[in-house]
Design a protein around this motif. Structure first.
Motif, PDB file in Angstrom:
ATOM      1  N   ALA A  54       0.829  -1.209   0.000  1.00  0.00           N
ATOM      2  CA  ALA A  54       0.000   0.000   0.000  1.00  0.00           C
ATOM      3  C   ALA A  54       0.863   1.258   0.000  1.00  0.00           C
ATOM      4  CB  ALA A  54      -0.937  -0.008   1.206  1.00  0.00           C
ATOM      5  N   ALA A  55       1.966   1.240   0.737  1.00  0.00           N
ATOM      6  CA  ALA A  55       2.849   2.404   0.798  1.00  0.00           C
ATOM      7  C   ALA A  55       3.497   2.665  -0.560  1.00  0.00           C
ATOM      8  CB  ALA A  55       3.919   2.191   1.867  1.00  0.00           C
ATOM      9  N   VAL A  56       3.917   1.605  -1.239  1.00  0.00           N
ATOM     10  CA  VAL A  56       4.531   1.766  -2.558  1.00  0.00           C
ATOM     11  C   VAL A  56       3.512   2.294  -3.564  1.00  0.00           C
ATOM     12  CG1 VAL A  56       5.631   0.543  -4.475  1.00  0.00           C
ATOM     13  CG2 VAL A  56       6.297   0.021  -2.125  1.00  0.00           C
ATOM     14  N   ILE A  57       2.301   1.752  -3.527  1.00  0.00           N
ATOM     15  CA  ILE A  57       1.243   2.205  -4.434  1.00  0.00           C
ATOM     16  C   ILE A  57       0.899   3.668  -4.155  1.00  0.00           C
ATOM     17  CG2 ILE A  57      -1.201   1.896  -5.029  1.00  0.00           C
ATOM     18  CD1 ILE A  57      -0.688  -1.146  -4.667  1.00  0.00           C
ATOM     19  N   ALA A  58       0.840   4.045  -2.880  1.00  0.00           N
ATOM     20  CA  ALA A  58       0.537   5.432  -2.525  1.00  0.00           C
ATOM     21  C   ALA A  58       1.621   6.387  -3.036  1.00  0.00           C
ATOM     22  CB  ALA A  58       0.385   5.563  -1.008  1.00  0.00           C
ATOM     23  N   ALA A  59       2.842   5.871  -3.172  1.00  0.00           N
ATOM     24  CA  ALA A  59       3.946   6.683  -3.691  1.00  0.00           C
ATOM     25  C   ALA A  59       3.920   6.774  -5.219  1.00  0.00           C
ATOM     26  CB  ALA A  59       5.280   6.113  -3.212  1.00  0.00           C
ATOM     27  N   GLY A  60       3.005   6.029  -5.853  1.00  0.00           N
ATOM     28  CA  GLY A  60       2.847   6.139  -7.302  1.00  0.00           C
ATOM     29  C   GLY A  60       3.506   5.032  -8.105  1.00  0.00           C
ATOM     30  N   TYR A  61       3.827   3.925  -7.450  1.00  0.00           N
ATOM     31  CA  TYR A  61       4.499   2.798  -8.132  1.00  0.00           C
ATOM     32  C   TYR A  61       3.667   1.550  -7.903  1.00  0.00           C
ATOM     33  CZ  TYR A  61       8.196   6.221  -8.154  1.00  0.00           C
ATOM     34  OH  TYR A  61       8.902   7.376  -8.348  1.00  0.00           O
ATOM     35  N   GLY A  62       3.973   0.512  -8.666  1.00  0.00           N
ATOM     36  CA  GLY A  62       3.294  -0.754  -8.498  1.00  0.00           C
ATOM     37  C   GLY A  62       4.114  -1.680  -7.621  1.00  0.00           C
ATOM     38  N   ALA A  63       3.441  -2.575  -6.912  1.00  0.00           N
ATOM     39  CA  ALA A  63       4.143  -3.536  -6.058  1.00  0.00           C
ATOM     40  C   ALA A  63       3.354  -4.810  -5.947  1.00  0.00           C
ATOM     41  CB  ALA A  63       4.386  -2.941  -4.678  1.00  0.00           C
ATOM     42  N   GLU A  64       4.069  -5.931  -5.940  1.00  0.00           N
ATOM     43  CA  GLU A  64       3.454  -7.222  -5.702  1.00  0.00           C
ATOM     44  C   GLU A  64       4.484  -8.154  -5.092  1.00  0.00           C
ATOM     45  OE1 GLU A  64       2.133  -8.431  -9.592  1.00  0.00           O
ATOM     46  OE2 GLU A  64       4.061  -9.246 -10.120  1.00  0.00           O
ATOM     47  N   PRO A  65       4.037  -9.142  -4.306  1.00  0.00           N
ATOM     48  CA  PRO A  65       4.989 -10.089  -3.717  1.00  0.00           C
ATOM     49  C   PRO A  65       5.742 -10.849  -4.791  1.00  0.00           C
ATOM     50  CG  PRO A  65       2.803 -10.316  -2.735  1.00  0.00           C
ATOM     51  CD  PRO A  65       2.664  -9.406  -3.920  1.00  0.00           C
ATOM     52  N   VAL A  66       6.975 -11.189  -4.484  1.00  0.00           N
ATOM     53  CA  VAL A  66       7.796 -11.979  -5.425  1.00  0.00           C
ATOM     54  C   VAL A  66       7.261 -13.392  -5.437  1.00  0.00           C
ATOM     55  CG1 VAL A  66      10.080 -12.977  -5.818  1.00  0.00           C
ATOM     56  CG2 VAL A  66       9.839 -10.591  -5.139  1.00  0.00           C
TER      57      VAL A  66
END
Length: 66
Positions: A54-66
């Protein structure tokens, strides 16, 4: 505990810094390394994976578990 996330949208060192700062703001993060070339963040500490994403997405980037 170590959590690895695939990060999308990283284009430069500024992006790495923004993602690093966002992740460091999450409670439980002891250390974070963001690899621009691999698009990977490695986080040490008892942080909640969903909070990290959620923090990464809020910063404007995508994130998902490896």
């Amino acid at each position: 505990m170590t959590i690895e996330l695939n990060i999308s949208g990283l284009n430069c060192q500024h992006c790495v810094n923004a993602v690093t700062e966002a992740i460091q703001a999450v409670p439980g993060v002891e250390s974070v390394e963001v690899d621009l070339a691999r698009g990977l963040a490695r986080i040490a500490g008892p942080a909640d994976a969903n909070a990290l994403i959620a923090a990464v997405i809020a910063a404007g980037y995508g994130a998902e578990p490896v």
